[in-house]
Design a protein around this motif. Structure first.
Motif, PDB file in Angstrom:
ATOM      1  N   UNK A 621       0.977  24.129   8.796  1.00  0.00           N
ATOM      2  CA  UNK A 621      -0.385  24.378   8.341  1.00  0.00           C
ATOM      3  C   UNK A 621      -0.641  23.814   6.950  1.00  0.00           C
ATOM      4  N   UNK A 622       0.390  23.795   6.121  1.00  0.00           N
ATOM      5  CA  UNK A 622       0.191  23.393   4.729  1.00  0.00           C
ATOM      6  C   UNK A 622       0.593  21.942   4.472  1.00  0.00           C
ATOM      7  N   UNK A 623       1.020  21.227   5.520  1.00  0.00           N
ATOM      8  CA  UNK A 623       1.510  19.858   5.333  1.00  0.00           C
ATOM      9  C   UNK A 623       0.352  18.907   5.026  1.00  0.00           C
ATOM     10  N   UNK A 624       0.693  17.736   4.532  1.00  0.00           N
ATOM     11  CA  UNK A 624      -0.315  16.722   4.224  1.00  0.00           C
ATOM     12  C   UNK A 624       0.362  15.361   4.190  1.00  0.00           C
ATOM     13  N   UNK A 625      -0.410  14.285   4.292  1.00  0.00           N
ATOM     14  CA  UNK A 625       0.168  12.962   4.087  1.00  0.00           C
ATOM     15  C   UNK A 625       0.600  12.811   2.632  1.00  0.00           C
ATOM     16  N   UNK A 626       1.524  11.893   2.373  1.00  0.00           N
ATOM     17  CA  UNK A 626       1.959  11.697   0.991  1.00  0.00           C
ATOM     18  C   UNK A 626       1.018  10.734   0.272  1.00  0.00           C
ATOM     19  N   UNK A 627       1.196  10.606  -1.003  1.00  0.00           N
ATOM     20  CA  UNK A 627       0.287   9.792  -1.828  1.00  0.00           C
ATOM     21  C   UNK A 627       0.259   8.338  -1.359  1.00  0.00           C
ATOM     22  N   UNK A 628       1.424   7.812  -0.962  1.00  0.00           N
ATOM     23  CA  UNK A 628       1.468   6.418  -0.511  1.00  0.00           C
ATOM     24  C   UNK A 628       0.629   6.206   0.733  1.00  0.00           C
ATOM     25  N   UNK A 629       0.637   7.186   1.645  1.00  0.00           N
ATOM     26  CA  UNK A 629      -0.154   7.081   2.876  1.00  0.00           C
ATOM     27  C   UNK A 629      -1.648   7.083   2.534  1.00  0.00           C
ATOM     28  N   UNK A 630      -2.045   7.989   1.648  1.00  0.00           N
ATOM     29  CA  UNK A 630      -3.448   8.055   1.240  1.00  0.00           C
ATOM     30  C   UNK A 630      -3.869   6.775   0.522  1.00  0.00           C
ATOM     31  N   UNK A 631      -2.994   6.252  -0.338  1.00  0.00           N
ATOM     32  CA  UNK A 631      -3.319   5.037  -1.093  1.00  0.00           C
ATOM     33  C   UNK A 631      -3.528   3.847  -0.166  1.00  0.00           C
ATOM     34  N   UNK A 632      -2.754   3.794   0.938  1.00  0.00           N
ATOM     35  CA  UNK A 632      -2.889   2.679   1.882  1.00  0.00           C
ATOM     36  C   UNK A 632      -4.315   2.612   2.431  1.00  0.00           C
ATOM     37  N   UNK A 633      -4.840   3.746   2.921  1.00  0.00           N
ATOM     38  CA  UNK A 633      -6.179   3.721   3.514  1.00  0.00           C
ATOM     39  C   UNK A 633      -7.275   3.592   2.463  1.00  0.00           C
ATOM     40  N   UNK A 634      -7.032   4.082   1.242  1.00  0.00           N
ATOM     41  CA  UNK A 634      -7.991   3.855   0.159  1.00  0.00           C
ATOM     42  C   UNK A 634      -8.063   2.365  -0.166  1.00  0.00           C
ATOM     43  N   UNK A 635      -6.910   1.694  -0.149  1.00  0.00           N
ATOM     44  CA  UNK A 635      -6.889   0.249  -0.393  1.00  0.00           C
ATOM     45  C   UNK A 635      -7.663  -0.487   0.695  1.00  0.00           C
ATOM     46  N   UNK A 636      -7.368  -0.148   1.961  1.00  0.00           N
ATOM     47  CA  UNK A 636      -7.996  -0.850   3.081  1.00  0.00           C
ATOM     48  C   UNK A 636      -9.518  -0.745   3.005  1.00  0.00           C
ATOM     49  N   UNK A 637     -10.028   0.477   2.724  1.00  0.00           N
ATOM     50  CA  UNK A 637     -11.484   0.676   2.721  1.00  0.00           C
ATOM     51  C   UNK A 637     -12.146   0.201   1.434  1.00  0.00           C
ATOM     52  N   UNK A 638     -11.570   0.521   0.281  1.00  0.00           N
ATOM     53  CA  UNK A 638     -12.310   0.374  -0.971  1.00  0.00           C
ATOM     54  C   UNK A 638     -11.855  -0.764  -1.874  1.00  0.00           C
ATOM     55  N   UNK A 639     -10.668  -1.286  -1.645  1.00  0.00           N
ATOM     56  CA  UNK A 639     -10.211  -2.442  -2.433  1.00  0.00           C
ATOM     57  C   UNK A 639     -10.308  -3.710  -1.599  1.00  0.00           C
ATOM     58  N   UNK A 640      -9.646  -3.722  -0.478  1.00  0.00           N
ATOM     59  CA  UNK A 640      -9.748  -4.874   0.435  1.00  0.00           C
ATOM     60  C   UNK A 640     -11.159  -4.964   1.018  1.00  0.00           C
ATOM     61  N   UNK A 641     -11.792  -3.818   1.287  1.00  0.00           N
ATOM     62  CA  UNK A 641     -13.162  -3.804   1.812  1.00  0.00           C
ATOM     63  C   UNK A 641     -13.246  -4.141   3.280  1.00  0.00           C
ATOM     64  N   UNK A 642     -12.364  -3.568   4.081  1.00  0.00           N
ATOM     65  CA  UNK A 642     -12.322  -3.898   5.510  1.00  0.00           C
ATOM     66  C   UNK A 642     -13.614  -3.502   6.213  1.00  0.00           C
ATOM     67  N   UNK A 643     -14.122  -4.407   7.047  1.00  0.00           N
ATOM     68  CA  UNK A 643     -15.250  -4.079   7.923  1.00  0.00           C
ATOM     69  C   UNK A 643     -14.762  -3.329   9.155  1.00  0.00           C
ATOM     70  N   UNK A 644     -13.492  -3.487   9.482  1.00  0.00           N
ATOM     71  CA  UNK A 644     -12.889  -2.756  10.603  1.00  0.00           C
ATOM     72  C   UNK A 644     -11.381  -2.790  10.423  1.00  0.00           C
ATOM     73  N   UNK A 645     -10.718  -1.765  11.003  1.00  0.00           N
ATOM     74  CA  UNK A 645      -9.254  -1.751  11.008  1.00  0.00           C
ATOM     75  C   UNK A 645      -8.792  -1.806  12.455  1.00  0.00           C
ATOM     76  N   UNK A 646      -7.779  -2.615  12.705  1.00  0.00           N
ATOM     77  CA  UNK A 646      -7.200  -2.740  14.042  1.00  0.00           C
ATOM     78  C   UNK A 646      -5.786  -2.179  13.997  1.00  0.00           C
ATOM     79  N   UNK A 647      -5.619  -0.955  14.521  1.00  0.00           N
ATOM     80  CA  UNK A 647      -4.283  -0.373  14.613  1.00  0.00           C
ATOM     81  C   UNK A 647      -3.579  -0.999  15.811  1.00  0.00           C
ATOM     82  N   UNK A 648      -2.400  -1.534  15.551  1.00  0.00           N
ATOM     83  CA  UNK A 648      -1.796  -2.451  16.516  1.00  0.00           C
ATOM     84  C   UNK A 648      -0.615  -1.817  17.251  1.00  0.00           C
ATOM     85  N   UNK A 649      -0.894  -1.233  18.423  1.00  0.00           N
ATOM     86  CA  UNK A 649       0.186  -0.752  19.283  1.00  0.00           C
ATOM     87  C   UNK A 649       0.341   0.750  19.286  1.00  0.00           C
ATOM     88  N   UNK A 650       1.113   1.240  20.255  1.00  0.00           N
ATOM     89  CA  UNK A 650       1.369   2.681  20.427  1.00  0.00           C
ATOM     90  C   UNK A 650       2.677   3.052  19.743  1.00  0.00           C
TER      91      UNK A 650
END
Length: 840
Positions: A621-650
Motif C-alpha cells: 500500500x505504501x510503495x511507490x516508484x523510485x526517483x529514477x523511474x519518475x524522472x524518466x517519464x518527466x523527461x519523456x513528456x516535458x524535456x524531450x516533448x514526446x507527442x506519443x510514447x510507444x511501449x515496446x513489447x510485453x
C-alpha cells in the motif's frame, strides 16, 4: 450549489475547471451507507408542503435508476407547493440500489402503502424488480395511478392509468410492444422509433372518443413529460395525473387544464452547446454559429484549432444536470479547442457520429471523440451491437475515448477506495465500450450524495481534456515534426537483459519500425546500419542489465530540475529518501538511459527498484516508484516533448505501479507517470488479461503482435528412449518378452518422473508376469498417452519481428497445430478427430 459550480456564467466561457477545484472537493455524502449508493439517504429528498392552508394533498412515491431525476422531481414538487392554490404534494423518492438496504426497503413498502401515485423507471435488475413488485402489487388497485416507464416485464404489469394497463407486458400478447415494432419508421433503431411514435400517438389518440384511448393518451403524455426531464415537465406530469386520477382532486376539478402546460421538449437528438439558444441539426450550421459567436468570445483560432466531438446523454440535458458536461466543454475551449457536443435520447450513439461528425461534403470535422455517456456506442447497458459500433468508428477513423461519471459511488467513496471503480460499473461502462474500441476510461464526474446531481472533478477533467487534445494533435501535426519516445524494458522485470520482451525480437522490430517511420516522413536522424549497430548505440553491451554502466546516458537531470518537473516527487521520499537516490543516478543527477535518433528517442524504462521482489511494489500500500523511474517519464513528456510514447513489447512496469485497480485518480502512479502522453503499447496477442491492465491503468492503446510460429516440442533423451520401448511393445506384447518390456517401460517412466503424472503406475519391483495381457496393455496405454501429450506440446520457433511475416513452412506448422485443437465451447472438433470419425 452544484449547478453554479459546474456551469459558471456564459460570459466566462474560457474559465478552466481547475478554478473551482476547491469547491468541487466538497461533495455532500448525504447520510449513512445504503446499498450500492452507499452515500445517499432517501430521507434527504423527501418533500412536504410547509403549510396546507386548506389545500388537498396527494402523495407521490417514485423509484428510479438514474440519480439525475431526483433533483428534478424535488424541484417539481417544491414548485407545486409554492405555486398551486388548491393542491399540494408530498413526495418520497428512492434510487433503485437503495432498496438493497433493509431499513430503506421497509420504509419504501410503508410509503408505497400511503401513496396516491407510484412512479417507476428503468428497473432492470431482476432481484430489485422483484422487491418493487412485492412492495407495490398489494396496493396497486387502491392507488389512484401506478405509472411505470420502461422496466422489467413484471414491473410493467403494475401499470395502471385509469383503464390503461399492461397486464400482458413481456408476453406474446403484449400489444403495445407489437404496435411499436410494426409501426417503427423504416431504418430507425427501436429507441428512435419509440421516441417518434411517442410524439405522434397523443395527437392521434386525443381524437378517439372512448375512455381507454384517453387513458392511453395520458400515459403516453406522461412518458413525454418524463423524457423531457426538466422540473417544469415533471411538475406538469404530476399535475396532469392528479387532475384526472386522484379522486378528491378530479371530482372537484381543482386542477383545470389551463394550469397544466404542454410538454416542453427538445429534439430527440442534435448538437447542443451551453451558450447556444437553439439545438442544431447539422454540423455545417453549428460550425457556422461557432465561428461567429463562440470563437471570438473565447479567443479560439477557428481555422487552426483542433476539434473534439463529444457524445452526451439527453437525460442530463433535460434534467439540467449538465454541470459536468459544461465543465468539460469550458476546459477544452480554454485550451484552444473547438467542440461539437452532440446528444441523443436513444441508446444508439452511432447515429450522432454519422450525422454530426461529418459536414455536408462528407468530410470528417472532428479530430478526436470523447464519449461521456459511459455506455457502449450502440445499445447502452442492456443490449449492444458491437459490430455496428466497430464499423461506425472504423469509418470515422479518429481516437475514441470513453470517459465515465461515477454511478454507484460518491466522490469520497471512490477517492478512498483502493479498488477504485465499482465492479458493476467496470463491467457495464469500461469493459463493454472496450469491445467497441474505446480507450482511456477516465472518471470525469462524481455524484453528490445529497442531491444526486453530477459534479465535475476538476483535475480529471483537465487530464481528460489534455489527453484528448494530444490525440487530436497527432493527426494534425506534420510527421516531420512529431516526436516519438520508444520505451524498451528489462523483461522479466528486475531480471536483467535490457531490451527484451515476451516472444519479441525487440531491437529487430524497432529497427523495422524506424525504417517505416522514415518512409512516412518522420525525422529519425541517421539510422544505424544494422540491428546490431542499433543495439550497440543504445546499450553498448548486448548483455546489458539495468545496473550496467554500459548503458548510453541520453540526459542528466539535476535534482532541482527533477523537482520542478515532477510536482509529486516529495511523495516518493518516504520509500526512497531524497533525490537523486541510488537508482538511475550518478550521485548528483538522475540519469535517463537511451539514445535519440532525430525526433525519435529510444529509452530504457528504469527497473521496478525491488530487485528479486517486483510483486512487493504491486501489492504494498505504501510503495511507490523510485526517483529514477519518475524522472524518466518527466523527461519523456516535458524535456524531450514526446507527442506519443510507444511501449515496446510485453511487458514493462508502468501499468503495475501502485494505485487503484480501475478508475485512476490523480494520486495513482500510473496516471501521474503517463500524465498527458498518448500511450501506444505493443502487446503479445496471447496475453489479453495483462494487456487489459495496461489499457485501464496506464491508458494504453494496445497493438497486438503475433507470437512466433509454433511447432511440436517432440521427445528428447529419456523420453525418446521411453517412446521407443512403447513402440517395441506393440510387436512383442504376446511373446514371452512382453512382461519384461512392460517392466522396462515402468522403470524408464519413473526415471523420467512420469509417475508424478500417471496414477496407479506399478512399482519398479512389481512382477509383470502376474498381470493379464489386458492389464499390461492398460499400463502401457497410460504411459503412451502421457508421451503423446508431451510430444504434441507447442514450442515457439524463435522470436517475432514486427513487420516480418512467418515463412511458408512456419505458417503451415502453426496452422496444422491450430487445426489439431478441439474447441468444445464453439462446438468445433479438431481436424484429427474429424479424420478419425470419417474413417470409422
Amino acid at each position: 450549489g452544484a449547478r453554479a459550480v459546474a456551469t459558471g456564467a456564459p460570459a466566462r466561457l474560457a474559465a478552466p475547471a481547475a478554478s473551482v477545484a476547491a469547491q468541487l472537493s466538497m461533495v455532500a455524502t448525504g447520510g449513512p451507507a445504503t446499498g450500492l449508493f452507499t452515500g445517499s439517504n432517501p430521507a434527504d429528498r423527501h418533500v412536504e408542503p410547509d403549510e396546507l392552508n386548506g389545500r388537498t394533498k396527494f402523495k407521490v412515491v417514485y423509484v428510479v435508476l438514474e440519480s439525475q431525476y431526483q433533483s428534478s422531481m424535488t424541484a417539481a414538487c417544491k414548485r407545486i407547493n409554492a405555486q398551486q392554490e388548491n393542491v399540494a404534494v408530498e413526495c418520497s423518492g428512492y434510487l433503485l440500489e437503495e432498496l438493497r438496504d433493509a431499513k430503506n426497503y421497509e420504509d419504501f413498502k410503508r410509503e408505497v402503502g400511503e401513496a396516491d401515485i407510484f412512479i417507476g423507471s428503468l428497473i432492470f435488475v431482476q432481484e430489485l424488480a422483484d422487491k418493487v413488485v412485492e412492495a407495490v402489487e398489494p396496493h396497486r388497485d387502491s392507488m389512484s395511478a401506478c405509472i411505470v416507464f420502461p422496466s422489467m416485464p413484471d414491473v410493467m404489469r403494475l401499470q395502471k392509468v385509469g383503464s390503461f394497463e399492461m397486464k400482458n407486458a413481456g408476453t406474446s400478447k403484449g400489444g403495445l410492444s407489437d404496435f411499436m415494432k410494426k409501426n417503427k419508421p423504416a431504418g430507425a433503431t427501436f429507441e428512435d422509433g419509440m421516441l417518434k411514435l411517442l410524439r405522434a400517438l397523443p395527437k392521434v389518440l386525443k381524437y378517439l372518443p372512448n375512455d381507454k384511448a384517453k387513458d392511453a393518451r395520458s400515459f403516453m403524455l406522461s412518458f413525454q413529460y418524463w423524457l423531457g426531464g426538466s422540473p417544469e415537465n415533471l411538475e406538469a406530469m404530476l399535475l396532469n395525473v392528479a387532475s384526472k386520477y386522484v379522486e378528491p382532486i378530479a371530482s372537484k376539478d381543482l386542477l383545470p387544464e389551463s394550469v397544466i402546460q404542454d410538454p416542453r421538449l427538445i429534439p430527440d437528438r442534435g448538437i447542443w452547446h451551453p451558450v447556444a439558444k437553439e439545438i442544431f441539426v447539422d454540423a455545417d450550421s453549428y460550425l457556422d454559429w461557432y465561428r461567429r459567436e463562440v470563437a471570438p468570445a473565447t479567443g479560439i483560432d477557428f481555422d487552426s484549432a483542433p476539434t473534439v466531438g463529444i457524445l452526451l446523454q439527453k437525460s442530463h440535458i433535460n434534467t439540467k444536470d449538465d454541470g459536468h458536461y459544461v465543465s468539460l466543454i469550458q476546459e477544452l475551449e480554454a485550451m484552444g479547442a473547438k467542440v461539437v457536443p452532440t446528444y441523443s435520447g436513444a441508446l444508439d450513439f452511432s447515429v450522432l457520429v454519422d450525422e454530426y461528425f461529418y459536414n455536408s461534403a462528407g468530410a470528417v470535422v472532428v479530430d478526436s471523440v470523447i464519449n461521456l455517456t459511459g455506455f457502449a456506442l450502440v445499445g447502452g447497458p442492456a443490449k449492444q451491437d458491437h459490430p455496428r459500433a466497430v464499423e461506425c468508428l472504423k469509418k470515422l477513423d479518429r481516437p475514441y475515448l470513453c470517459a465515465l461519471p461515477l454511478v454507484f459511488q460518491t466522490f469520497e467513496e471512490w477517492k478512498d477506495s483502493e479498488l477504485g471503480l465499482h465492479p458493476v460499473q467496470v463491467a457495464l461502462q469500461v469493459a463493454l465500450p472496450e469491445i467497441d474500441g474505446a480507450i482511456e476510461p477516465i472518471i470525469f464526474a462524481g455524484r453528490d450524495g445529497l442531491t444526486g446531481r453530477s459534479v465535475p472533478l476538476a483535475d480529471r477533467i483537465a487530464s481528460l481534456s489534455q489527453r484528448a487534445l494530444k490525440w487530436a494533435n497527432l493527426r494534425r501535426k506534420k510527421n516531420a515534426e512529431k516526436k516519438v519516445a520508444v520505451t524498451i524494458f528489462s523483461f522479466p522485470p528486475d531480471k536483467g537483459n535490457v531490451g527484451t520482451a515476451a516472444y519479441l525480437d525487440v531491437f529487430g522490430s524497432i529497427y523495422s519500425v524506424l525504417q517505416g517511420l522514415q518512409k512516412e516522413g518522420y525525422d529519425v536522424g541517421e539510422i544505424p546500419e544494422s540491428t546490431e549497430a542499433l543495439i550497440d548505440s543504445v546499450l553498448h553491451d548486448k548483455e546489458a542489465t539495468v545496473a550496467s554502466p554500459e548503458l548510453n546516458v541520453e540526459y542528466k537531470m539535476t535534482v532541482e530540475e527533477y523537482k520542478s518537473l515532477t510536482p509529486w516527487a516529495g511523495d516518493l521520499e518516504e520509500n526512497w529518501g531524497p533525490p537523486p537516490g541510488q537508482l538511475n543516478s550518478d550521485g548528483q543527477n538522475l540519469l535517463v538511459y537511451g539514445k535519440k535518433f532525430g525526433n525519435v528517442f529510444i529509452g530504457v524504462q528504469p527497473s521496478f527498484g525491488y530487485e528479486g521482489d517486483p510483486m512487493r511494489l504491486l501489492f504494498s500500500k505504501s510503495a511507490s516508484p523510485h526517483h529514477g523511474f519518475a524522472a524518466y517519464y518527466s523527461y519523456v513528456e516535458k524535456v524531450f516533448g514526446a507527442d506519443a510514447v510507444l511501449h515496446f513489447g510485453t511487458h514493462g512496469s508502468l501499468e503495475f505501479m501502485p494505485g487503484k485497480q480501475v478508475g485512476m485518480s490523480g494520486e495513482c502512479y500510473p496516471d501521474r507517470l503517463i500524465h498527458t502522453i498518448p500511450n501506444l503499447y505493443y502487446y503479445a496477442a496471447n496475453n489479453p488479461s495483462e494487456a487489459t491492465i495496461a489499457k485501464r491503468r496506464s491508458y494504453a492503446n494496445t497493438i497486438s503482435y503475433l507470437t512466433p510460429p509454433a511447432e511440436n516440442a517432440g521427445l528428447y533423451k529419456g523420453l525418446k528412449e521411453l517412446g521407443e520401448l512403447v513402440a517395441s511393445y506393440q510387436g512383442l506384447r504376446d511373446t514371452g518378452r512382453g512382461a519384461s518390456i512392460v517392466g522396462s517401460i515402468i522403470a524408464s517412466a519413473r526415471t523420467c518422473n512420469l509417475d508424478k503424472d500417471i496414477k496407479d503406475l506399478p512399482a519398479d519391483d512389481a512382477d509383470m508376469t502376474t498381470l493379464s495381457l489386458e492389464e499390461r496393455d492398460t499400463v502401457v496405454g497410460k504411459v503412451y498417452a502421457r508421451l503423446m501429450e508431451i510430444e504434441s506440446r507447442l514450442l515457439p520457433c524463435g522470436l517475432h519481428t514486427v513487420g516480418v511475416p512467418p515463412t511458408a513452412e512456419e505458417a503451415i506448422a502453426t496452422l496444422v497445430n491450430i487445426a489439431s485443437i478441439d474447441r468444445p465451447e464453439d462446438k468445433i472438433k479438431s481436424l484429427p478427430r474429424i479424420i478419425d470419425s470419417a474413417m470409422m
